[in-house]
Design a protein around this motif. Structure first.
Motif, PDB file in Angstrom:
ATOM      1  N   ASN A 167       0.866  -1.175   0.000  1.00  0.00           N
ATOM      2  CA  ASN A 167       0.000   0.000   0.000  1.00  0.00           C
ATOM      3  C   ASN A 167       0.906   1.230   0.000  1.00  0.00           C
ATOM      4  N   HIS A 168       0.338   2.394  -0.076  1.00  0.00           N
ATOM      5  CA  HIS A 168       1.189   3.571  -0.195  1.00  0.00           C
ATOM      6  C   HIS A 168       0.541   4.761   0.497  1.00  0.00           C
ATOM      7  N   THR A 169       1.364   5.756   0.798  1.00  0.00           N
ATOM      8  CA  THR A 169       0.947   7.037   1.397  1.00  0.00           C
ATOM      9  C   THR A 169       1.560   8.168   0.601  1.00  0.00           C
ATOM     10  N   GLU A 170       0.744   9.164   0.319  1.00  0.00           N
ATOM     11  CA  GLU A 170       1.251  10.355  -0.367  1.00  0.00           C
ATOM     12  C   GLU A 170       1.645  11.388   0.690  1.00  0.00           C
ATOM     13  N   LEU A 171       2.865  11.849   0.642  1.00  0.00           N
ATOM     14  CA  LEU A 171       3.400  12.812   1.599  1.00  0.00           C
ATOM     15  C   LEU A 171       3.295  14.217   1.016  1.00  0.00           C
ATOM     16  N   TYR A 172       2.641  15.077   1.756  1.00  0.00           N
ATOM     17  CA  TYR A 172       2.539  16.478   1.367  1.00  0.00           C
ATOM     18  C   TYR A 172       3.155  17.325   2.477  1.00  0.00           C
ATOM     19  N   THR A 173       3.985  18.229   2.108  1.00  0.00           N
ATOM     20  CA  THR A 173       4.633  19.117   3.068  1.00  0.00           C
ATOM     21  C   THR A 173       4.013  20.508   2.968  1.00  0.00           C
ATOM     22  N   TYR A 174       4.090  21.230   4.075  1.00  0.00           N
ATOM     23  CA  TYR A 174       3.516  22.574   4.103  1.00  0.00           C
ATOM     24  C   TYR A 174       4.344  23.437   5.049  1.00  0.00           C
ATOM     25  N   LYS A 175       4.143  24.719   4.949  1.00  0.00           N
ATOM     26  CA  LYS A 175       4.743  25.693   5.863  1.00  0.00           C
ATOM     27  C   LYS A 175       3.712  26.777   6.108  1.00  0.00           C
ATOM     28  N   VAL A 176       3.334  26.953   7.379  1.00  0.00           N
ATOM     29  CA  VAL A 176       2.323  27.950   7.720  1.00  0.00           C
ATOM     30  C   VAL A 176       2.882  29.340   7.447  1.00  0.00           C
TER      31      VAL A 176
END
Length: 768
Positions: free
Chosen positions: A271-280
């Protein structure tokens, strides 16, 4: 179902990653392995429920779209793979759940859009997976000559009955959002039927828009081996097989991380996970236009600039005026936004607001708000509210009076303030109207920049009409404002006394008080000590004496103007010849003794005091009385003749004699008087004792006793001898008291002797 086994103390070994064989389509080559989903080979198109993604970099075709979500894979490629990637919540359901390794490398038929399986399946295993999806997948076409219809159902039923119970399931969250700079923890949970242990766990990642997998590590029962990749030392493996990536960067955004689990006899699942990064983003900073904006300007002017830094993905900025959002509007409002990508990959957004302003905008408040997505929610940060300077010409002028005491009274400081509704303020001039409609220029006394005229210690003459004039230098227009200044005052306070002729003791007088003022007045009368004696403008005094003559004051007050009052004093003097009110006489002295003689008198005009003898004198005033003390030595002549106090003024003379007495004569007389007083006290005490004994029965005075007093002297003597005879002691015990009780001989004899001494006896003894 089997439980995930703990991975305690697993040794980690790092080695170069093996080079994957060429596989342009990304299709697995055996039933024991599963390649990356072909739907990862193309960029995502369409929206992800409104979530913002990084903007496409200029000149680059690999930057992800600004909106994630929707169907994955575009055009023909997406139709060929037959996969869809809806997201959870308002973004649609995300890929997740479990998957099973395919048994064939042939591509599956295209599923409906609501399919949740993201990896390509073989034709046989696809049917099984579709059945396990709860009937949500449409029936696939069979590839062995049965194209649709009922030709596939026997095979589908056989696979459902025989293959479901032995499926290996891998569970991972569909999406993981991590703030840049923090640690991303990728969890991989799996279930193996029959309590069978896993043989290997492999972690891969796939770059967005690419199909080739890059292995990160492999975990076996003997330990974990980390491959040499760009993640380097940032990788770590936990005891629960979770993969941790420290110091997440912007480059980690939109990468897919795959967990592949293998077990003996149970095949391979992943299975897989999509990683999304952010910066407030940082709170927005707003900078208003400091130069000022003319209201009559027909073009749009810059109102303010809003800046938000260090954000990823790039946020949006909205402008507000008095709490209401501002939108782009032709010839009225314009918003320009600039997006800058910094060297660290973060974004800075600068938004500039242009608009037309009016006079009413002098009190308007502007602010900006930055909007950004975080974990499926739209969040905001507001700037402070600012006001811009608006220039507009003067239309109205108002002149007003400012006083600390409310109503202006004489002696106050008054401020005249000229208010003009133009910005910037015009030039001010001040004038006061004099007689015959002429105007006195008072600009030299005013602050022309602020439009203030100060008047100090005003009086009656300060009242009048004042004018303020303004001149607008732009169009040379002139405006005026007037105000009437009224200074309240009290003048002409007069006190009248009737009769005004000289007053004597016993006379009566009437005092009247009058004053002038533009407001109503109250009158009070007070004496010399400030005590209120009457109210009203008249005061009546009768039966005057030297003591009642005094200074009286009339206090005039304005009831409507606090603090406005005046007073006038009048003297009520009673004239007459002197009257001696106190003198030290008579006075007991001794010869050659130094004594003080005092004489007090009252009169008007003030009198003088003279003594008939020579000595040292001291005069002083005490409560309207004139007093004189004479210090003198007592001589034989002074003791014999005494002294005389003589008081005189222009209206008459009064005198009194002071008698001096020899203190020795007074002492001898005093001794005789004291002796007489002592004798009287002794007699009174004896009488009290006799009366007390009589009441107690110790002394009885009967009639026989009274008779004994008249008996001859010889009988009295005989009776006295009888009292002393021996028979008394013998008969003492037989005698009883008057109350019937036995009494002792001592008690009997004592009272008898006292009784005979007083001329009394008991009836029994007198009968003898």
């Amino acid at each position: 179902m089997g439980r995930p086994e703990p991975l305690s103390a697993i040794p980690i070994e790092r080695q170069p990653a093996p080079t994957p064989p060429p596989n342009p389509r990304g299709v697995p080559t055996s039933s024991a392995s599963l390649s990356a989903p072909n739907n990862l080979s193309k960029p995502r198109q369409g929206g992800r429920g409104g979530r913002n993604e990084p903007l496409k970099e200029p000149g680059s075709g690999t930057e992800p779209s600004r909106h994630r979500g929707g169907a994955v894979g575009g055009g023909k490629r997406g139709a060929e793979l037959g996969t869809a990637r809806p997201l959870g919540g308002d973004k649609g359901p995300r890929v997740g759940g479990s998957s099973t390794a395919p048994s064939s490398s042939s591509p599956p038929p295209p599923p409906p859009p609501d399919v949740r399986q993201r990896v390509p399946l073989s034709r046989g295993r696809a049917a099984v997976a579709a059945g396990m999806a709860g009937g949500r997948r449409a029936a696939p076409s069979c590839g062995w000559g049965w194209r649709g219809g009922w030709g596939c159902w026997p095979l589908l039923c056989l696979l459902l009955c025989c293959g479901v119970s032995g499926r290996l399931e891998v569970h991972m969250p569909a999406v993981l959002e991590v703030e840049i700079g923090s640690t991303a923890r990728l969890e991989c949970g799996f279930s193996i039927p029959g309590n069978v242990s896993f043989t290997s766990i492999e972690w891969f990642y796939v770059n967005h828009g690419h199909s080739n997998r890059v292995r990160l590590c492999v975990i076996t029962a003997s330990g974990a081996r980390i491959d040499e990749t760009e993640y380097g030392e940032r990788l770590s493996v936990g005891e629960d097989k979770a993969l941790s990536i420290s110091k997440v960067t912007r480059q980690d955004n939109a990468r897919t991380f795959i967990c592949r689990v293998g077990a003996d006899g149970r095949g391979v699942g992943e299975n897989h996970t999509e990683l999304y990064t952010y910066k407030v983003p940082a709170p927005p900073e707003i900078t208003p236009n400091s130069a000022g904006i003319p209201a009559q300007n027909s073009d749009m002017s810059e109102i303010a600039q809003c800046r938000s830094e260090n954000s990823f993905p790039s946020p949006n900025i909205t402008w507000y005026k008095n709490g209401e959002p501002l939108l782009q509007e032709e010839d009225k409002t314009k918003i320009l936004t600039t997006l800058v990508r910094q060297s660290n990959g973060l974004y800075t957004v600068v938004s500039t607001l242009f608009s037309k302003v009016t006079r009413e905008d002098r009190s308007s408040l502007f602010h900006c708000t930055v909007h950004y997505w975080l974990r499926g929610q739209m969040l905001t940060k507001d700037s402070i509210r600012v006001n811009v300077t608006v220039f507009y010409p003067t239309e109205h002028v108002e002149l007003r009076v400012v006083s600390n005491s409310g109503m202006v009274k004489e002696g106050d400081d008054v401020k005249l303030v000229c208010d003009a509704d133009g910005n910037p303020a015009p030039v001010f001039s001040f004038f006061k109207r004099e007689l015959e409609d002429s105007w006195q220029d008072m600009t030299s006394l005013a602050d022309t920049n602020n439009g203030v005229l100060m008047l100090h210690d005003v009086n009656k003459s300060s009242s009048g009409l004042y004018r303020c004039q303004t001149l607008d230098l732009d169009d040379m227009t002139q405006h005026e404002g007037d105000v009437e200044l009224m200074v309240n005052y009290i003048e002409g306070v007069q006190v009248k006394m009737e009769p005004s002729s000289p007053l004597h003791e016993g006379d009566s007088v009437k005092l009247s008080c009058n004053a002038h003022s533009p407001v109503a007045l109250d009158y009070q009368w007070r004496d010399a000590k400030g005590r209120k004696v009457a109210e009203g403008n008249q005061l009546h005094l009768s039966n005057l004496t030297f003591e009642t003559s005094s200074n009286f004051s009339c206090r005039v007050q304005a009831r409507s103007v606090p603090g406005l009052e005046q007073s006038k004093q009048v003297a009520v003097a009673v004239r007459g010849e002197p009257r001696i009110v106190a003198i030290s006489s008579p006075l007991y002295v001794r010869q050659d003794e130094v004594i003080n003689l005092t004489c007090k008198a009252i009169a008007f005009p003030q009198p003088s005091i003279h003594w008939s003898i020579n000595g040292t004198t001291h005069e002083y005033m005490e409560n309207k009385h004139i007093a004189s003390n004479l210090t003198v030595r007592v001589s034989h002549d002074l003791l014999r003749a005494g002294a005389t106090c003589r008081v005189s003024n222009a209206l008459g003379v009064s005198e009194k004699h002071i008698q001096l007495l020899d203190q020795k004569t007074s002492e001898s007389k005093g001794i005789i008087i004291v002796a007489i007083i002592v004798c009287i006290l002794v007699v009174a005490v004896l009488g009290s004792i006799i009366y007390f004994l009589h009441k107690k029965g110790k002394i009885s005075c009967g009639r026989s006793g009274k008779q004994d007093i008249t008996k001859p002297e010889a009988r009295k003597d005989k009776n006295v001898v009888e009292v002393k005879s021996d028979k008394l002691s013998e008969e003492a015990g037989l005698l009883q008291g008057a109350n019937g009780e036995k009494r002792s001989a001592a008690d009997q004899v004592g009272p008898s002797i006292v009784s005979w001494g007083q001329g009394c006896c008991s009836s029994q003894r007198c009968s003898r």
